[in-house]
Design a protein around this motif. Structure first.
Motif, PDB file in Angstrom:
ATOM      1  N   THR A   1     120.107   8.928 -18.601  1.00 52.18           N
ATOM      2  CA  THR A   1     120.938   9.027 -17.399  1.00 52.18           C
ATOM      3  C   THR A   1     120.039   9.006 -16.172  1.00 52.18           C
ATOM      4  OG1 THR A   1     122.534  10.380 -18.605  1.00 52.18           O
ATOM      5  CG2 THR A   1     122.666  10.405 -16.199  1.00 52.18           C
ATOM      6  N   PRO A   2     120.222   8.043 -15.257  1.00 49.32           N
ATOM      7  CA  PRO A   2     119.358   7.960 -14.070  1.00 49.32           C
ATOM      8  C   PRO A   2     119.538   9.174 -13.162  1.00 49.32           C
ATOM      9  CG  PRO A   2     120.585   5.918 -14.406  1.00 49.32           C
ATOM     10  CD  PRO A   2     121.184   6.924 -15.323  1.00 49.32           C
ATOM     11  N   LEU A   3     118.451   9.612 -12.576  1.00 45.90           N
ATOM     12  CA  LEU A   3     118.513  10.660 -11.566  1.00 45.90           C
ATOM     13  C   LEU A   3     118.848  10.051 -10.217  1.00 45.90           C
ATOM     14  CD1 LEU A   3     115.375  12.742 -12.595  1.00 45.90           C
ATOM     15  CD2 LEU A   3     117.768  13.423 -12.822  1.00 45.90           C
ATOM     16  N   VAL A   4     119.613  10.778  -9.418  1.00 46.43           N
ATOM     17  CA  VAL A   4     120.076  10.276  -8.126  1.00 46.43           C
ATOM     18  C   VAL A   4     119.354  11.023  -7.011  1.00 46.43           C
ATOM     19  CG1 VAL A   4     122.068   9.954  -6.617  1.00 46.43           C
ATOM     20  CG2 VAL A   4     122.322   9.687  -9.098  1.00 46.43           C
ATOM     21  N   TYR A   5     118.684  10.282  -6.133  1.00 42.42           N
ATOM     22  CA  TYR A   5     117.976  10.863  -4.997  1.00 42.42           C
ATOM     23  C   TYR A   5     118.955  11.406  -3.968  1.00 42.42           C
ATOM     24  CZ  TYR A   5     115.788  10.843  -0.387  1.00 42.42           C
ATOM     25  OH  TYR A   5     115.370  11.175   0.876  1.00 42.42           O
ATOM     26  N   SER A   6     118.543  12.502  -3.318  1.00 39.46           N
ATOM     27  CA  SER A   6     119.267  13.017  -2.160  1.00 39.46           C
ATOM     28  C   SER A   6     118.258  13.671  -1.223  1.00 39.46           C
ATOM     29  CB  SER A   6     120.312  14.051  -2.577  1.00 39.46           C
ATOM     30  OG  SER A   6     120.843  14.709  -1.434  1.00 39.46           O
ATOM     31  N   PRO A   7     118.380  13.456   0.101  1.00 37.53           N
ATOM     32  CA  PRO A   7     117.478  14.140   1.036  1.00 37.53           C
ATOM     33  C   PRO A   7     117.565  15.656   0.929  1.00 37.53           C
ATOM     34  CG  PRO A   7     118.674  12.372   2.140  1.00 37.53           C
ATOM     35  CD  PRO A   7     119.295  12.532   0.790  1.00 37.53           C
ATOM     36  N   SER A   8     118.687  16.176   0.443  1.00 36.20           N
ATOM     37  CA  SER A   8     118.850  17.626   0.331  1.00 36.20           C
ATOM     38  C   SER A   8     117.910  18.239  -0.707  1.00 36.20           C
ATOM     39  CB  SER A   8     120.301  17.963  -0.023  1.00 36.20           C
ATOM     40  OG  SER A   8     120.622  17.489  -1.328  1.00 36.20           O
ATOM     41  N   GLN A   9     117.272  17.396  -1.525  1.00 34.13           N
ATOM     42  CA  GLN A   9     116.320  17.905  -2.511  1.00 34.13           C
ATOM     43  C   GLN A   9     114.974  18.253  -1.883  1.00 34.13           C
ATOM     44  OE1 GLN A   9     116.469  14.374  -4.907  1.00 34.13           O
ATOM     45  NE2 GLN A   9     117.783  15.324  -6.465  1.00 34.13           N
ATOM     46  N   PHE A  10     114.773  17.895  -0.604  1.00 33.92           N
ATOM     47  CA  PHE A  10     113.475  18.040   0.042  1.00 33.92           C
ATOM     48  C   PHE A  10     113.610  18.807   1.354  1.00 33.92           C
ATOM     49  CE2 PHE A  10     113.284  14.267  -2.587  1.00 33.92           C
ATOM     50  CZ  PHE A  10     112.025  14.291  -3.147  1.00 33.92           C
ATOM     51  N   SER A  11     112.518  19.462   1.748  1.00 33.45           N
ATOM     52  CA  SER A  11     112.365  19.931   3.124  1.00 33.45           C
ATOM     53  C   SER A  11     111.379  18.987   3.809  1.00 33.45           C
ATOM     54  CB  SER A  11     111.856  21.367   3.154  1.00 33.45           C
ATOM     55  OG  SER A  11     110.577  21.469   2.543  1.00 33.45           O
ATOM     56  N   PHE A  12     111.596  18.727   5.106  1.00 31.78           N
ATOM     57  CA  PHE A  12     110.855  17.654   5.762  1.00 31.78           C
ATOM     58  C   PHE A  12     109.900  18.133   6.853  1.00 31.78           C
ATOM     59  CE2 PHE A  12     114.272  15.533   3.640  1.00 31.78           C
ATOM     60  CZ  PHE A  12     113.739  14.316   3.243  1.00 31.78           C
ATOM     61  N   GLY A  13     109.953  19.380   7.276  1.00 33.79           N
ATOM     62  CA  GLY A  13     109.031  19.859   8.296  1.00 33.79           C
ATOM     63  C   GLY A  13     109.068  18.968   9.522  1.00 33.79           C
TER      64      GLY A  13
END
Length: 506
Positions: free
Chosen positions: A116-128
């Motif tokens: 099952t492919p993983l789906v990217y989301s910006p919410s998975q990261f903090s960007f400083g």
């Protein structure tokens, strides 16, 4: 099946997904699909049978231009780690695309035979201070695996896959140092090097009592595609049981199998022009080999004035690796880098690899921030296009590795001026093995050989200050000529030490 065996490449495969729907070669489907041990080799064969397509590197302008410091600000949120809220013994985190890491890498999880492919989301990261991407499909640059390796209540980062086909790992108590790669092409050649990339990963969900995690990788480059499988077992020694199925698009006569990449700037025997308070700076200090004849060899690394390539011919090697033998803080005196905690990396072939050469590339460097050492196995015969070539091996990320415990090992090489003009004094310190159990007055001979020039006053004697032994000799080189040197200690029962090899250059 023997490693290195060439099999006919299956051609004429249609560009279909595993479910039968049309799909570009190597692409991930939008939903889960069946997965087994033949899935990635089938995709690699399909890639090799088609024209090469470069990896996706396009990014939004804000990410395309970010600096090193901005990229460091982008951090995966550990609360979003895969399997964080489960009793499983491993967790996954991911790297964002940007800066030097622009290639998109697709990642899927495998459970119960379904990928099952993983789906990217910006919410998975903090960007400083880095820009937050508006694109919801940026994708990942790579991944890292965590497990409780140093204490049972904390998930340490044990390995990363990031950038081209690079990956690195640590064992218990270690810091990151040298890297491995999936494949090296044209490394050390006069022309440009080719850097294959891992374009997709599949990570099998481990059981709750698992001591290992399995990662499958699809590698691609203009010259070849490959399927790789890593069974990763972290611990006091972290081991990658590795399978490689290589499918060349063209005949490969300069391929590097199981390549290792490290950094060596200077040490006690290599300090010409060095102005540094530290006694040594390196991730690795030597190339170790156990050849097909059972000879244990140590080749100290150098930071040469010019690019230097050495090939050690062999048949069916038992192993080779870039090792870090210094393990005391005082040997580096660096409280930040902690080079004494960097791993050694030993390659143990599984099966017969045939004839070839362990190849060492040493590149001049003026700093400690760029890798300048590469070692790999180069097959004697070209790897033909239209065939499958198999190489299986184990990677041992370790502190020490014992090959033949009865042999003393080289702990230091020192070179300086001898009293006679134009002559060099070479001193090799040895420790361990049968040699350490001999009396100080025992008869030990120094077997020393040079490819040119002359050797004088070669002796082996006990070192009462260390409890070890020392070989010393004087080398008078021929003007302008490189000299290949060989030394070891022996008595009437046979070798007492591993074989020391060195290339002296004017």
């Amino acid at each position: 099946m023997k490693a290195g065996l060439a099999l006919p490449l299956l051609r004429g495969l249609s560009a279909l997904s595993l479910s039968g729907a049309p799909l570009a070669a190597g692409a991930l489907p939008a939903r889960g699909t069946p997965f087994d041990e033949q899935t990635v080799p089938a995709l690699a064969r399909r890639l090799a049978a088609a024209a090469y397509q470069p990896p996706v590197t396009a990014l939004t302008p804000s990410l395309q231009r970010i600096s090193y410091d901005q990229y460091r600000d982008i951090r995966f949120d550990p609360r979003k780690a895969i399997w964080r809220d489960t009793p499983l013994p491993f967790q996954l985190q991911f790297f964002h695309r940007g800066f030097l890491f622009k290639e998109r890498v697709d990642i899927a999880l495998v459970a119960d035979g379904i990928a099952t492919p993983l789906v990217y989301s910006p919410s998975q990261f903090s960007f400083g201070a880095a820009p937050v991407p508006s694109d919801q499909d940026v994708g990942y640059a790579g991944m890292r695996i965590h497990a409780p390796i140093n204490r049972p209540d904390y998930f340490d980062e044990i390995c990363t896959f990031l950038g081209a086909s690079y990956f690195r790992a640590v064992a218990k108590g270690q810091n990151y140092g040298l890297s491995a790669r999936g494949l090296a092409l044209k490394t050390g050649d006069p022309g440009p090097e080719e850097f294959p990339v891992f374009k997709q990963f599949w990570v099998e969900q481990p059981g709750k009592d698992a001591s290992a995690i399995t990662v499958h990788a699809l590698l691609d480059s203009p010259s070849a595609a490959a399927a790789m499988r890593f069974v990763i077992s972290p611990g006091d020694e972290t081991v990658f049981d590795t399978q490689m199925r290589l499918y060349p698009r063209v005949d490969l006569d300069r391929a590097g199998i199981a390549p290792l990449t490290s950094m060596y700037e200077f040490d006690a025997g290599d300090r010409i022009g060095v102005d540094d308070y530290r006694p040594a700076v390196h991730d690795s200090d030597g190339l170790a080999m156990l050849n097909g004849r059972g000879e244990q060899i140590w080749r100290p690394l150098r930071n040469p004035a010019q690019l230097q390539v050495s090939a050690f011919e062999d048949a069916n090697p038992k192993g080779f690796g870039l090792m870090q033998r210094k393990r005391a803080y005082a040997e580096f005196a660096d409280i930040e880098a902690n080079y004494q905690r960097r791993p050694s990396l030993w390659v143990e072939p599984v099966g017969d690899w045939g004839k070839g050469a362990v190849t060492l590339v040493e590149i001049p460097t003026g700093d400690e921030y760029h890798d300048n050492i590469v070692a790999f196995w180069r097959p004697a015969q070209p790897l033909r296009a239209g065939s499958e070539h198999r190489f299986d091996y184990r990677l041992h990320w370790c502190t020490e590795h014992a090959w033949q415990p009865e042999l003393a090992t080289v702990v230091m090489t020192r070179i300086g001026a001898a009293p006679q003009p134009g002559t060099r004094l070479i001193v090799i310190d040895l420790a361990g093995g049968r040699l350490s159990r001999l009396n100080a007055d025992a008869r030990v001979d120094a077997d020393v050989w040079a490819s040119s020039g002359s050797i004088a006053n070669a002796v082996a004697h006990a070192n009462p200050q260390t409890g070890g032994w020392r070989i010393s000799f004087e080398l008078t080189p021929q003007h302008g000529k490189d000299v290949e040197l060989h030394a070891r200690a022996h008595d009437d029962r046979g070798p007492l030490s591993e074989t020391w090899l060195y290339r002296w250059t004017p």
